[in-house]
Design a protein around this motif. Structure first.
Motif, PDB file in Angstrom:
ATOM      1  N   LYS B  38       0.829  -1.209   0.000  1.00  9.05           N
ATOM      2  CA  LYS B  38       0.000   0.000   0.000  1.00  9.05           C
ATOM      3  C   LYS B  38       0.864   1.260   0.000  1.00  9.05           C
ATOM      4  O   LYS B  38       0.482   2.297  -0.557  1.00  9.05           O
ATOM      5  CB  LYS B  38      -0.903  -0.029   1.243  1.00  9.05           C
ATOM      6  N   GLU B  78      -2.024  -3.820  -3.208  1.00 11.98           N
ATOM      7  CA  GLU B  78      -2.549  -2.600  -2.589  1.00 11.98           C
ATOM      8  C   GLU B  78      -3.249  -2.877  -1.262  1.00 11.98           C
ATOM      9  O   GLU B  78      -3.443  -1.969  -0.468  1.00 11.98           O
ATOM     10  CB  GLU B  78      -3.533  -1.920  -3.543  1.00 11.98           C
ATOM     11  N   ASN B  79      -3.658  -4.082  -1.090  1.00 10.77           N
ATOM     12  CA  ASN B  79      -4.400  -4.389   0.143  1.00 10.77           C
ATOM     13  C   ASN B  79      -3.479  -4.809   1.291  1.00 10.77           C
ATOM     14  O   ASN B  79      -3.951  -5.196   2.352  1.00 10.77           O
ATOM     15  CB  ASN B  79      -5.432  -5.494  -0.125  1.00 10.77           C
TER      16      ASN B  79
END
Lengths: 400, 188
Positions: B38, B78-79
Protein backbone atom coordinates in the motif's frame (compact mmCIF):
# COMPACT_ATOMS: atom_id res chain seq x y z
CA UNK A 1 -4.68 -7.98 33.13
CA UNK A 2 -4.62 -6.74 29.57
CA UNK A 3 -4.00 -8.99 26.65
CA UNK A 4 -3.10 -8.43 23.07
CA UNK A 5 -6.32 -8.59 21.20
CA UNK A 6 -6.97 -10.55 18.07
CA UNK A 7 -10.39 -10.24 16.43
CA UNK A 8 -10.57 -13.80 15.26
CA UNK A 9 -14.12 -13.67 14.03
CA UNK A 10 -13.21 -10.95 11.59
CA UNK A 11 -11.03 -13.44 9.80
CA UNK A 12 -12.58 -15.29 6.89
CA UNK A 13 -14.31 -18.43 8.06
CA UNK A 14 -11.83 -20.81 6.54
CA UNK A 15 -8.96 -18.97 8.19
CA UNK A 16 -10.77 -18.96 11.48
CA UNK A 17 -11.19 -22.70 11.23
CA UNK A 18 -7.51 -23.07 10.41
CA UNK A 19 -6.70 -21.32 13.67
CA UNK A 20 -9.18 -23.43 15.62
CA UNK A 21 -7.69 -26.60 14.22
CA UNK A 22 -4.36 -25.72 15.77
CA UNK A 23 -5.92 -25.26 19.21
CA UNK A 24 -5.29 -27.81 21.89
CA UNK A 25 -8.37 -29.72 22.96
CA UNK A 26 -8.51 -27.92 26.26
CA UNK A 27 -8.79 -24.59 24.49
CA UNK A 28 -11.27 -26.05 22.05
CA UNK A 29 -13.59 -26.90 24.92
CA UNK A 30 -13.07 -23.50 26.49
CA UNK A 31 -13.71 -21.76 23.19
CA UNK A 32 -16.91 -23.70 22.62
CA UNK A 33 -18.32 -22.13 25.78
CA UNK A 34 -17.69 -18.59 24.66
CA UNK A 35 -20.72 -18.21 22.42
CA UNK A 36 -23.13 -20.17 20.28
CA UNK A 37 -21.27 -19.24 17.17
CA UNK A 38 -17.99 -20.34 18.71
CA UNK A 39 -19.63 -23.59 19.71
CA UNK A 40 -20.88 -24.27 16.20
CA UNK A 41 -17.43 -23.60 14.81
CA UNK A 42 -15.91 -26.17 17.13
CA UNK A 43 -18.63 -28.56 16.06
CA UNK A 44 -17.70 -28.06 12.45
CA UNK A 45 -14.16 -29.26 13.15
CA UNK A 46 -15.60 -32.74 13.65
CA UNK A 47 -12.94 -33.97 15.99
CA UNK A 48 -13.16 -37.70 16.37
CA UNK A 49 -14.15 -38.56 19.90
CA UNK A 50 -13.89 -41.79 21.77
CA UNK A 51 -15.76 -40.76 24.87
CA UNK A 52 -16.86 -37.77 26.83
CA UNK A 53 -17.95 -37.64 30.41
CA UNK A 54 -19.20 -34.91 32.66
CA UNK A 55 -18.70 -35.10 36.36
CA UNK A 56 -20.61 -32.74 38.54
CA UNK A 57 -19.14 -32.45 42.01
CA UNK A 58 -18.14 -29.24 43.67
CA UNK A 59 -16.92 -28.23 40.29
CA UNK A 60 -18.01 -29.42 36.91
CA UNK A 61 -15.40 -31.37 35.08
CA UNK A 62 -15.44 -32.57 31.52
CA UNK A 63 -13.28 -35.43 30.41
CA UNK A 64 -12.89 -35.70 26.70
CA UNK A 65 -11.08 -38.61 25.15
CA UNK A 66 -10.25 -38.16 21.53
CA UNK A 67 -9.01 -40.64 19.03
CA UNK A 68 -5.52 -39.23 18.79
CA UNK A 69 -4.62 -37.29 21.89
CA UNK A 70 -5.85 -39.31 24.78
CA UNK A 71 -7.78 -37.71 27.55
CA UNK A 72 -8.34 -34.03 28.19
CA UNK A 73 -9.90 -32.74 31.38
CA UNK A 74 -11.60 -29.40 31.56
CA UNK A 75 -12.81 -27.75 34.71
CA UNK A 76 -15.80 -25.51 34.38
CA UNK A 77 -15.36 -23.64 37.60
CA UNK A 78 -14.89 -20.42 35.73
CA UNK A 79 -18.26 -20.57 34.06
CA UNK A 80 -20.04 -18.38 36.57
CA UNK A 81 -20.99 -15.91 33.90
CA UNK A 82 -22.89 -18.44 31.90
CA UNK A 83 -24.90 -19.56 34.86
CA UNK A 84 -23.89 -23.13 34.24
CA UNK A 85 -21.78 -23.68 37.27
CA UNK A 86 -23.02 -26.02 39.88
CA UNK A 87 -23.96 -24.97 43.34
CA UNK A 88 -23.29 -26.51 46.70
CA UNK A 89 -26.86 -27.58 47.10
CA UNK A 90 -26.43 -30.05 44.27
CA UNK A 91 -24.27 -32.89 45.55
CA UNK A 92 -25.12 -35.37 42.80
CA UNK A 93 -22.48 -36.65 40.55
CA UNK A 94 -23.54 -37.29 37.02
CA UNK A 95 -21.45 -39.17 34.64
CA UNK A 96 -22.53 -39.27 31.07
CA UNK A 97 -20.40 -41.75 29.21
CA UNK A 98 -20.65 -41.19 25.55
CA UNK A 99 -21.33 -44.14 23.36
CA UNK A 100 -22.75 -43.33 20.00
CA UNK A 101 -23.31 -39.65 20.11
CA UNK A 102 -20.75 -37.35 18.69
CA UNK A 103 -18.64 -35.06 20.75
CA UNK A 104 -20.51 -32.07 19.41
CA UNK A 105 -23.79 -33.25 20.77
CA UNK A 106 -22.20 -33.99 24.05
CA UNK A 107 -20.71 -30.57 24.39
CA UNK A 108 -24.08 -29.15 23.61
CA UNK A 109 -25.44 -31.21 26.43
CA UNK A 110 -22.84 -29.87 28.73
CA UNK A 111 -23.68 -26.33 27.81
CA UNK A 112 -27.25 -26.95 28.72
CA UNK A 113 -26.38 -28.35 32.10
CA UNK A 114 -28.16 -26.46 34.81
CA UNK A 115 -28.11 -27.34 38.44
CA UNK A 116 -30.99 -29.77 38.67
CA UNK A 117 -30.93 -33.41 37.77
CA UNK A 118 -34.24 -33.45 35.95
CA UNK A 119 -32.99 -30.80 33.61
CA UNK A 120 -30.05 -32.96 32.77
CA UNK A 121 -32.24 -35.94 32.10
CA UNK A 122 -34.79 -34.29 29.85
CA UNK A 123 -32.31 -33.47 27.15
CA UNK A 124 -32.59 -36.96 25.70
CA UNK A 125 -29.27 -38.37 26.68
CA UNK A 126 -27.95 -41.69 25.56
CA UNK A 127 -26.82 -42.66 29.00
CA UNK A 128 -27.11 -41.10 32.41
CA UNK A 129 -25.33 -42.44 35.44
CA UNK A 130 -26.19 -40.88 38.76
CA UNK A 131 -23.69 -42.16 41.21
CA UNK A 132 -25.20 -40.74 44.35
CA UNK A 133 -28.92 -40.65 44.01
CA UNK A 134 -29.80 -40.10 47.64
CA UNK A 135 -31.67 -36.93 46.85
CA UNK A 136 -33.36 -38.29 43.78
CA UNK A 137 -37.06 -38.78 44.33
CA UNK A 138 -39.75 -40.41 42.31
CA UNK A 139 -40.77 -37.22 40.54
CA UNK A 140 -37.21 -36.75 39.37
CA UNK A 141 -37.27 -40.25 38.02
CA UNK A 142 -40.33 -39.51 35.92
CA UNK A 143 -38.72 -36.56 34.21
CA UNK A 144 -35.64 -38.38 33.01
CA UNK A 145 -35.62 -39.07 29.31
CA UNK A 146 -32.63 -41.25 28.68
CA UNK A 147 -31.94 -44.55 26.98
CA UNK A 148 -29.75 -46.05 29.63
CA UNK A 149 -30.34 -44.94 33.17
CA UNK A 150 -28.23 -46.03 36.10
CA UNK A 151 -28.83 -44.79 39.58
CA UNK A 152 -26.85 -45.79 42.63
CA UNK A 153 -27.96 -45.27 46.21
CA UNK A 154 -31.48 -44.35 45.24
CA UNK A 155 -32.63 -44.59 48.81
CA UNK A 156 -35.49 -42.14 48.48
CA UNK A 157 -37.13 -44.23 45.82
CA UNK A 158 -39.11 -46.97 47.45
CA UNK A 159 -40.12 -50.26 45.93
CA UNK A 160 -43.63 -48.90 45.71
CA UNK A 161 -42.31 -46.01 43.65
CA UNK A 162 -40.54 -48.42 41.40
CA UNK A 163 -43.73 -50.38 41.05
CA UNK A 164 -45.44 -47.22 39.89
CA UNK A 165 -42.57 -46.57 37.56
CA UNK A 166 -42.91 -49.97 35.93
CA UNK A 167 -46.64 -49.58 35.62
CA UNK A 168 -46.15 -46.29 33.87
CA UNK A 169 -43.68 -47.93 31.53
CA UNK A 170 -46.19 -50.66 30.78
CA UNK A 171 -48.72 -48.04 29.86
CA UNK A 172 -46.33 -46.62 27.33
CA UNK A 173 -44.40 -43.98 29.22
CA UNK A 174 -40.64 -43.69 28.82
CA UNK A 175 -40.54 -44.89 25.22
CA UNK A 176 -36.80 -44.27 24.97
CA UNK A 177 -35.81 -46.24 28.02
CA UNK A 178 -33.82 -49.31 27.06
CA UNK A 179 -32.01 -50.17 30.23
CA UNK A 180 -32.61 -49.17 33.80
CA UNK A 181 -30.44 -50.13 36.73
CA UNK A 182 -31.21 -48.88 40.16
CA UNK A 183 -29.51 -49.85 43.38
CA UNK A 184 -30.39 -48.96 46.90
CA UNK A 185 -29.29 -49.89 50.34
CA UNK A 186 -31.79 -51.54 52.51
CA UNK A 187 -31.68 -52.77 56.06
CA UNK A 188 -34.21 -55.52 55.56
CA UNK A 189 -34.77 -58.07 52.92
CA UNK A 190 -36.98 -56.38 50.36
CA UNK A 191 -40.45 -57.63 49.73
CA UNK A 192 -40.45 -58.13 46.01
CA UNK A 193 -44.24 -58.34 46.09
CA UNK A 194 -44.41 -54.64 46.66
CA UNK A 195 -42.34 -54.10 43.59
CA UNK A 196 -44.18 -56.55 41.41
CA UNK A 197 -47.68 -55.89 42.61
CA UNK A 198 -50.08 -55.65 39.71
CA UNK A 199 -47.36 -55.93 37.10
CA UNK A 200 -48.51 -59.30 35.78
CA UNK A 201 -44.93 -60.28 35.64
CA UNK A 202 -43.87 -63.64 34.39
CA UNK A 203 -41.01 -65.73 35.49
CA UNK A 204 -39.08 -66.13 32.30
CA UNK A 205 -37.80 -69.64 32.82
CA UNK A 206 -41.26 -71.03 33.36
CA UNK A 207 -42.67 -69.50 30.23
CA UNK A 208 -42.18 -69.71 26.60
CA UNK A 209 -42.25 -66.52 24.69
CA UNK A 210 -43.12 -66.64 21.08
CA UNK A 211 -42.60 -63.72 18.81
CA UNK A 212 -44.74 -63.55 15.77
CA UNK A 213 -43.16 -62.41 12.62
CA UNK A 214 -45.95 -60.22 11.43
CA UNK A 215 -47.22 -58.64 14.57
CA UNK A 216 -44.72 -56.93 16.81
CA UNK A 217 -46.66 -58.05 19.85
CA UNK A 218 -45.29 -60.74 22.03
CA UNK A 219 -47.33 -63.77 22.83
CA UNK A 220 -46.74 -65.84 25.88
CA UNK A 221 -47.31 -69.50 25.51
CA UNK A 222 -47.50 -71.01 28.91
CA UNK A 223 -49.93 -72.63 31.24
CA UNK A 224 -50.20 -69.79 33.71
CA UNK A 225 -50.43 -66.63 31.78
CA UNK A 226 -53.01 -65.24 29.45
CA UNK A 227 -51.59 -63.72 26.33
CA UNK A 228 -50.81 -60.21 27.37
CA UNK A 229 -53.28 -58.34 25.27
CA UNK A 230 -54.02 -56.38 28.37
CA UNK A 231 -50.71 -55.03 29.53
CA UNK A 232 -52.25 -52.15 31.41
CA UNK A 233 -52.68 -52.18 35.10
CA UNK A 234 -55.23 -54.82 35.56
CA UNK A 235 -58.64 -54.52 36.98
CA UNK A 236 -59.21 -56.90 39.81
CA UNK A 237 -62.00 -58.81 38.15
CA UNK A 238 -59.88 -59.71 35.25
CA UNK A 239 -57.09 -60.76 37.50
CA UNK A 240 -59.30 -62.98 39.56
CA UNK A 241 -60.64 -64.64 36.49
CA UNK A 242 -57.27 -65.12 35.03
CA UNK A 243 -55.92 -66.43 38.28
CA UNK A 244 -58.62 -69.02 38.47
CA UNK A 245 -57.60 -70.21 35.11
CA UNK A 246 -54.02 -70.01 36.10
CA UNK A 247 -54.51 -72.09 39.20
CA UNK A 248 -56.03 -74.87 37.23
CA UNK A 249 -53.40 -74.64 34.66
CA UNK A 250 -50.68 -74.56 37.23
CA UNK A 251 -51.87 -77.71 38.83
CA UNK A 252 -51.69 -79.36 35.50
CA UNK A 253 -48.36 -77.86 35.00
CA UNK A 254 -46.99 -78.92 38.34
CA UNK A 255 -47.96 -82.46 37.56
CA UNK A 256 -46.24 -82.18 34.31
CA UNK A 257 -43.21 -80.57 35.81
CA UNK A 258 -42.53 -83.56 37.98
CA UNK A 259 -41.35 -85.24 34.91
CA UNK A 260 -38.07 -84.00 33.66
CA UNK A 261 -38.10 -81.94 30.50
CA UNK A 262 -41.85 -81.82 30.60
CA UNK A 263 -41.72 -78.09 30.41
CA UNK A 264 -40.05 -78.15 27.08
CA UNK A 265 -42.47 -80.71 25.79
CA UNK A 266 -45.40 -78.58 26.81
CA UNK A 267 -43.95 -75.58 25.23
CA UNK A 268 -43.26 -77.27 22.01
CA UNK A 269 -46.77 -78.67 21.89
CA UNK A 270 -48.29 -75.35 22.63
CA UNK A 271 -46.16 -73.66 20.15
CA UNK A 272 -47.60 -75.91 17.56
CA UNK A 273 -51.06 -75.13 18.81
CA UNK A 274 -50.32 -71.49 18.42
CA UNK A 275 -49.47 -72.24 14.81
CA UNK A 276 -46.10 -70.73 15.27
CA UNK A 277 -43.48 -73.01 13.84
CA UNK A 278 -40.79 -72.95 16.45
CA UNK A 279 -38.25 -75.66 17.14
CA UNK A 280 -37.41 -76.69 20.66
CA UNK A 281 -34.02 -75.19 20.45
CA UNK A 282 -35.55 -71.79 20.44
CA UNK A 283 -36.61 -72.03 24.03
CA UNK A 284 -33.04 -72.62 25.02
CA UNK A 285 -31.97 -69.84 22.78
CA UNK A 286 -34.39 -67.52 24.47
CA UNK A 287 -33.10 -68.37 27.87
CA UNK A 288 -29.61 -67.82 26.71
CA UNK A 289 -30.57 -64.44 25.48
CA UNK A 290 -32.01 -63.62 28.84
CA UNK A 291 -28.90 -64.63 30.60
CA UNK A 292 -26.72 -62.64 28.32
CA UNK A 293 -28.78 -59.57 28.87
CA UNK A 294 -29.02 -59.85 32.56
CA UNK A 295 -25.56 -60.76 33.55
CA UNK A 296 -23.22 -57.94 32.52
CA UNK A 297 -21.60 -55.49 34.91
CA UNK A 298 -21.89 -57.64 37.95
CA UNK A 299 -19.10 -58.91 40.06
CA UNK A 300 -18.18 -62.36 39.04
CA UNK A 301 -18.26 -63.63 42.57
CA UNK A 302 -21.74 -62.38 43.05
CA UNK A 303 -22.85 -63.78 39.79
CA UNK A 304 -21.62 -67.21 40.53
CA UNK A 305 -23.37 -67.26 43.87
CA UNK A 306 -26.50 -65.87 42.46
CA UNK A 307 -26.59 -68.18 39.56
CA UNK A 308 -26.26 -71.18 41.77
CA UNK A 309 -28.92 -69.89 44.05
CA UNK A 310 -31.16 -69.03 41.18
CA UNK A 311 -30.97 -72.53 39.86
CA UNK A 312 -31.66 -73.98 43.26
CA UNK A 313 -34.56 -71.72 43.83
CA UNK A 314 -36.01 -72.40 40.49
CA UNK A 315 -35.80 -76.12 41.02
CA UNK A 316 -37.37 -75.88 44.45
CA UNK A 317 -39.92 -73.40 43.27
CA UNK A 318 -41.22 -75.67 40.60
CA UNK A 319 -41.68 -78.52 43.00
CA UNK A 320 -43.43 -76.63 45.74
CA UNK A 321 -45.52 -74.36 43.61
CA UNK A 322 -49.09 -75.39 44.35
CA UNK A 323 -48.72 -75.63 48.11
CA UNK A 324 -47.04 -72.34 48.62
CA UNK A 325 -49.59 -70.65 46.43
CA UNK A 326 -52.55 -71.85 48.39
CA UNK A 327 -51.00 -70.83 51.69
CA UNK A 328 -50.23 -67.42 50.47
CA UNK A 329 -53.67 -66.82 49.16
CA UNK A 330 -55.10 -67.52 52.56
CA UNK A 331 -52.68 -65.41 54.41
CA UNK A 332 -52.25 -62.34 52.30
CA UNK A 333 -54.88 -60.21 50.71
CA UNK A 334 -52.55 -58.72 48.19
CA UNK A 335 -51.92 -62.04 46.61
CA UNK A 336 -55.03 -61.63 44.56
CA UNK A 337 -53.15 -59.28 42.36
CA UNK A 338 -49.92 -61.14 42.30
CA UNK A 339 -48.62 -63.99 40.38
CA UNK A 340 -48.08 -67.14 42.29
CA UNK A 341 -44.52 -67.44 41.19
CA UNK A 342 -43.75 -64.16 42.82
CA UNK A 343 -45.18 -65.22 46.13
CA UNK A 344 -43.05 -68.21 46.05
CA UNK A 345 -39.99 -66.16 45.39
CA UNK A 346 -40.60 -64.07 48.44
CA UNK A 347 -41.06 -67.08 50.62
CA UNK A 348 -37.86 -68.60 49.53
CA UNK A 349 -35.51 -66.32 51.44
CA UNK A 350 -37.55 -66.68 54.60
CA UNK A 351 -36.62 -70.29 54.75
CA UNK A 352 -32.97 -69.44 54.43
CA UNK A 353 -31.18 -66.48 55.94
CA UNK A 354 -30.99 -63.56 53.56
CA UNK A 355 -28.01 -63.97 51.34
CA UNK A 356 -27.46 -63.20 47.74
CA UNK A 357 -30.77 -63.85 46.08
CA UNK A 358 -32.21 -62.88 42.80
CA UNK A 359 -35.22 -63.37 40.65
CA UNK A 360 -36.06 -62.62 37.10
CA UNK A 361 -39.42 -61.62 35.78
CA UNK A 362 -40.72 -60.24 32.57
CA UNK A 363 -43.18 -57.51 31.91
CA UNK A 364 -44.24 -55.92 28.74
CA UNK A 365 -45.80 -52.64 27.84
CA UNK A 366 -48.84 -51.73 25.81
CA UNK A 367 -46.77 -51.78 22.63
CA UNK A 368 -45.76 -55.35 23.24
CA UNK A 369 -42.21 -54.47 24.14
CA UNK A 370 -40.87 -57.02 26.53
CA UNK A 371 -38.64 -56.14 29.45
CA UNK A 372 -36.66 -58.34 31.74
CA UNK A 373 -36.53 -57.30 35.35
CA UNK A 374 -33.74 -58.73 37.36
CA UNK A 375 -34.05 -58.33 41.07
CA UNK A 376 -31.10 -58.99 43.27
CA UNK A 377 -30.45 -58.81 46.94
CA UNK A 378 -26.90 -59.14 48.06
CA UNK A 379 -25.98 -59.73 51.65
CA UNK A 380 -24.30 -56.35 51.78
CA UNK A 381 -27.79 -54.91 51.97
CA UNK A 382 -27.74 -53.74 48.45
CA UNK A 383 -30.85 -54.17 46.44
CA UNK A 384 -30.52 -54.09 42.68
CA UNK A 385 -33.29 -53.77 40.22
CA UNK A 386 -32.29 -54.14 36.62
CA UNK A 387 -34.68 -53.48 33.87
CA UNK A 388 -33.73 -54.41 30.34
CA UNK A 389 -35.94 -53.78 27.42
CA UNK A 390 -35.69 -56.36 24.78
CA UNK A 391 -35.68 -55.11 21.26
CA UNK A 392 -38.18 -57.23 19.33
CA UNK A 393 -36.22 -56.88 16.12
CA UNK A 394 -33.09 -58.06 17.79
CA UNK A 395 -34.90 -61.06 19.15
CA UNK A 396 -36.16 -61.93 15.70
CA UNK A 397 -32.65 -61.86 14.45
CA UNK A 398 -31.58 -64.33 17.08
CA UNK A 399 -34.51 -66.65 16.79
CA UNK A 400 -35.01 -66.91 13.07
CA UNK B 1 13.68 -2.17 0.94
CA UNK B 2 17.39 -1.87 1.27
CA UNK B 3 17.60 -4.60 3.84
CA UNK B 4 15.63 -6.91 1.59
CA UNK B 5 17.90 -6.24 -1.31
CA UNK B 6 20.95 -6.88 0.79
CA UNK B 7 19.61 -10.13 2.04
CA UNK B 8 18.72 -11.39 -1.36
CA UNK B 9 21.85 -10.21 -3.11
CA UNK B 10 24.03 -12.03 -0.62
CA UNK B 11 22.16 -15.24 -1.25
CA UNK B 12 21.83 -14.88 -4.99
CA UNK B 13 25.42 -15.58 -6.18
CA UNK B 14 25.25 -19.12 -4.87
CA UNK B 15 23.22 -20.39 -7.77
CA UNK B 16 24.22 -18.79 -11.03
CA UNK B 17 25.20 -21.86 -13.05
CA UNK B 18 22.51 -24.35 -12.08
CA UNK B 19 19.09 -23.60 -13.38
CA UNK B 20 16.83 -25.85 -11.33
CA UNK B 21 13.89 -23.50 -11.37
CA UNK B 22 13.86 -22.58 -14.98
CA UNK B 23 10.60 -24.37 -15.45
CA UNK B 24 8.97 -22.43 -12.65
CA UNK B 25 10.32 -19.04 -13.69
CA UNK B 26 11.10 -18.21 -17.27
CA UNK B 27 14.09 -16.10 -16.27
CA UNK B 28 17.44 -17.30 -15.01
CA UNK B 29 17.34 -18.67 -11.44
CA UNK B 30 18.92 -15.68 -9.77
CA UNK B 31 16.40 -13.34 -11.26
CA UNK B 32 14.61 -10.92 -9.03
CA UNK B 33 11.11 -9.65 -8.89
CA UNK B 34 9.63 -6.61 -7.33
CA UNK B 35 6.58 -6.18 -5.21
CA UNK B 36 5.06 -3.23 -3.50
CA UNK B 37 2.35 -2.78 -0.95
CA UNK B 38 0.00 0.00 0.00
CA UNK B 39 2.86 2.35 0.75
CA UNK B 40 4.29 1.91 -2.78
CA UNK B 41 7.68 0.99 -1.42
CA UNK B 42 9.15 -1.56 -3.80
CA UNK B 43 10.72 -4.70 -2.37
CA UNK B 44 13.15 -6.76 -4.38
CA UNK B 45 12.73 -10.47 -3.91
CA UNK B 46 14.51 -13.37 -5.53
CA UNK B 47 12.55 -15.93 -7.46
CA UNK B 48 13.61 -18.60 -4.99
CA UNK B 49 12.11 -16.69 -2.08
CA UNK B 50 8.91 -16.10 -3.98
CA UNK B 51 8.47 -19.82 -4.41
CA UNK B 52 6.82 -19.80 -0.98
CA UNK B 53 3.94 -17.74 -2.27
CA UNK B 54 1.66 -19.75 -4.48
CA UNK B 55 -0.02 -16.58 -5.66
CA UNK B 56 3.12 -14.80 -6.82
CA UNK B 57 4.58 -17.97 -8.19
CA UNK B 58 1.48 -18.46 -10.29
CA UNK B 59 1.61 -14.87 -11.51
CA UNK B 60 5.22 -15.27 -12.59
CA UNK B 61 4.50 -18.49 -14.38
CA UNK B 62 1.49 -17.09 -16.18
CA UNK B 63 2.83 -13.67 -17.11
CA UNK B 64 6.28 -14.79 -18.20
CA UNK B 65 7.97 -11.55 -17.15
CA UNK B 66 11.51 -10.75 -18.12
CA UNK B 67 13.63 -9.13 -15.48
CA UNK B 68 13.30 -5.74 -17.12
CA UNK B 69 9.58 -6.05 -17.32
CA UNK B 70 9.46 -7.18 -13.73
CA UNK B 71 11.50 -4.21 -12.63
CA UNK B 72 9.31 -1.83 -14.56
CA UNK B 73 6.11 -3.43 -13.30
CA UNK B 74 6.40 -4.48 -9.68
CA UNK B 75 3.59 -6.70 -8.45
CA UNK B 76 1.10 -4.45 -6.74
CA UNK B 77 -0.48 -5.60 -3.48
CA UNK B 78 -2.55 -2.60 -2.59
CA UNK B 79 -4.40 -4.39 0.14
CA UNK B 80 -1.25 -5.16 2.13
CA UNK B 81 0.46 -2.61 4.32
CA UNK B 82 4.06 -1.87 3.53
CA UNK B 83 5.43 -3.05 6.86
CA UNK B 84 3.45 -6.27 6.67
CA UNK B 85 4.72 -6.93 3.19
CA UNK B 86 8.19 -6.25 4.45
CA UNK B 87 7.75 -8.90 7.13
CA UNK B 88 6.50 -11.41 4.61
CA UNK B 89 9.32 -10.69 2.21
CA UNK B 90 11.86 -11.02 4.99
CA UNK B 91 10.44 -14.34 6.03
CA UNK B 92 10.46 -15.60 2.45
CA UNK B 93 14.07 -14.59 2.02
CA UNK B 94 15.08 -16.27 5.25
CA UNK B 95 13.39 -19.50 4.27
CA UNK B 96 14.42 -19.49 0.66
CA UNK B 97 14.89 -23.01 -0.63
CA UNK B 98 14.65 -24.75 2.73
CA UNK B 99 11.77 -26.32 4.56
CA UNK B 100 10.23 -24.47 7.47
CA UNK B 101 11.23 -25.89 10.83
CA UNK B 102 8.39 -26.83 13.17
CA UNK B 103 9.33 -24.07 15.60
CA UNK B 104 9.97 -20.99 13.59
CA UNK B 105 11.58 -18.27 15.65
CA UNK B 106 11.87 -15.85 12.76
CA UNK B 107 8.23 -14.90 12.81
CA UNK B 108 7.57 -11.26 13.53
CA UNK B 109 7.07 -10.69 17.22
CA UNK B 110 4.71 -7.76 16.92
CA UNK B 111 1.43 -9.25 18.03
CA UNK B 112 -0.53 -6.15 17.13
CA UNK B 113 0.21 -6.79 13.50
CA UNK B 114 -0.59 -10.46 13.63
CA UNK B 115 -4.09 -9.98 12.28
CA UNK B 116 -2.92 -8.10 9.19
CA UNK B 117 -0.10 -10.55 8.77
CA UNK B 118 -2.49 -13.50 8.77
CA UNK B 119 -4.68 -11.83 6.18
CA UNK B 120 -1.68 -10.95 3.99
CA UNK B 121 -0.19 -14.40 4.25
CA UNK B 122 -3.51 -15.93 3.42
CA UNK B 123 -3.85 -13.66 0.41
CA UNK B 124 -0.37 -14.43 -0.81
CA UNK B 125 -0.99 -18.13 -0.19
CA UNK B 126 2.16 -18.82 1.76
CA UNK B 127 1.06 -22.05 3.30
CA UNK B 128 3.88 -22.69 5.72
CA UNK B 129 3.85 -19.20 7.12
CA UNK B 130 0.08 -19.32 7.43
CA UNK B 131 0.27 -22.50 9.47
CA UNK B 132 2.75 -20.89 11.75
CA UNK B 133 0.69 -17.72 12.09
CA UNK B 134 -2.37 -19.76 12.99
CA UNK B 135 -0.33 -21.47 15.64
CA UNK B 136 0.70 -18.11 16.99
CA UNK B 137 -2.92 -17.03 17.18
CA UNK B 138 -3.86 -20.25 18.93
CA UNK B 139 -1.04 -19.77 21.43
CA UNK B 140 -2.59 -16.47 22.49
CA UNK B 141 -5.34 -18.33 24.32
CA UNK B 142 -3.34 -21.21 25.70
CA UNK B 143 -4.63 -22.18 29.12
CA UNK B 144 -7.17 -19.38 29.18
CA UNK B 145 -10.72 -19.57 30.46
CA UNK B 146 -13.71 -18.95 28.17
CA UNK B 147 -14.07 -15.40 29.46
CA UNK B 148 -10.43 -14.68 28.85
CA UNK B 149 -10.70 -16.15 25.39
CA UNK B 150 -13.68 -13.91 24.73
CA UNK B 151 -11.61 -10.93 25.73
CA UNK B 152 -8.49 -11.86 23.80
CA UNK B 153 -10.20 -12.86 20.62
CA UNK B 154 -12.81 -10.14 20.90
CA UNK B 155 -15.70 -12.53 20.55
CA UNK B 156 -19.14 -10.97 20.92
CA UNK B 157 -21.63 -12.52 23.30
CA UNK B 158 -24.70 -14.30 22.04
CA UNK B 159 -26.80 -11.21 22.68
CA UNK B 160 -24.43 -9.08 20.66
CA UNK B 161 -24.42 -11.63 17.89
CA UNK B 162 -28.20 -11.60 17.76
CA UNK B 163 -28.33 -7.83 17.72
CA UNK B 164 -25.80 -7.71 14.91
CA UNK B 165 -27.79 -10.25 12.97
CA UNK B 166 -30.97 -8.24 13.36
CA UNK B 167 -29.22 -5.12 12.17
CA UNK B 168 -27.81 -6.91 9.19
CA UNK B 169 -31.25 -8.18 8.30
CA UNK B 170 -32.73 -4.71 8.61
CA UNK B 171 -30.01 -3.28 6.45
CA UNK B 172 -30.49 -5.98 3.86
CA UNK B 173 -34.21 -5.33 3.86
CA UNK B 174 -33.70 -1.62 3.36
CA UNK B 175 -31.24 -2.18 0.57
CA UNK B 176 -33.62 -4.53 -1.16
CA UNK B 177 -36.41 -2.02 -0.84
CA UNK B 178 -34.17 0.69 -2.21
CA UNK B 179 -33.18 -1.43 -5.17
CA UNK B 180 -36.75 -2.26 -6.07
CA UNK B 181 -37.70 1.40 -5.81
CA UNK B 182 -34.80 2.35 -8.05
CA UNK B 183 -35.74 -0.35 -10.53
CA UNK B 184 -39.32 0.89 -10.57
CA UNK B 185 -38.08 4.45 -11.17
CA UNK B 186 -35.92 3.28 -14.06
CA UNK B 187 -38.82 1.45 -15.61
CA UNK B 188 -40.92 4.60 -15.57
Amino acid sequence: MTYHRFPIQRLPDELCLEVLKTLNYYEMIAYSFVSKKAHSMIKSLRVETLSTSVELKKSLEIRWTTRDYGSTSFNLKSLQNDGDSDSDEEPETEEIPQTNKTEEEEINTIKDLPGRVEHIGIVNLKELYIQSGQNLNFDDLLTLNVEILKIDDANQISLRDLNRFFKLWMKGSFPNLKEFLITKRTGVFPDWNILLKGLRAEEPDAFKIVHTRKAPQVQVVGPEEEPEEEPKEDSEDEIEESEDVQEEEEKDKSDAQEEEESDKMEESEEVIEESEAEPEEESEGAQEVDEVEEEPEEDKMEESHEDEQEEDEEARGEESEPESDSEDEQEELEDEEEEEDEVEWVEQPEEEPPGPTSMNVKIRNCHGVCADIQLQYISGMICYVRFFIRDPNETYAIWY
Amino acid sequence: MSSTEQGTSSAAPAEPTTAPESAAAPEVPESFYYVHGKDKVVHKVSAGALQHSALIHGMISNLGYTEEQAKANPFPFENIDGDILQMVVDWCNQHKGKPTPPEDTNLPKQKEKLFDLVLAVNYLEIKELLTYCCKQVAMMVKGKSPEEIREIWMIPTDAEDEAAEKEAKKRAGKEAAGETAAAAGDAK
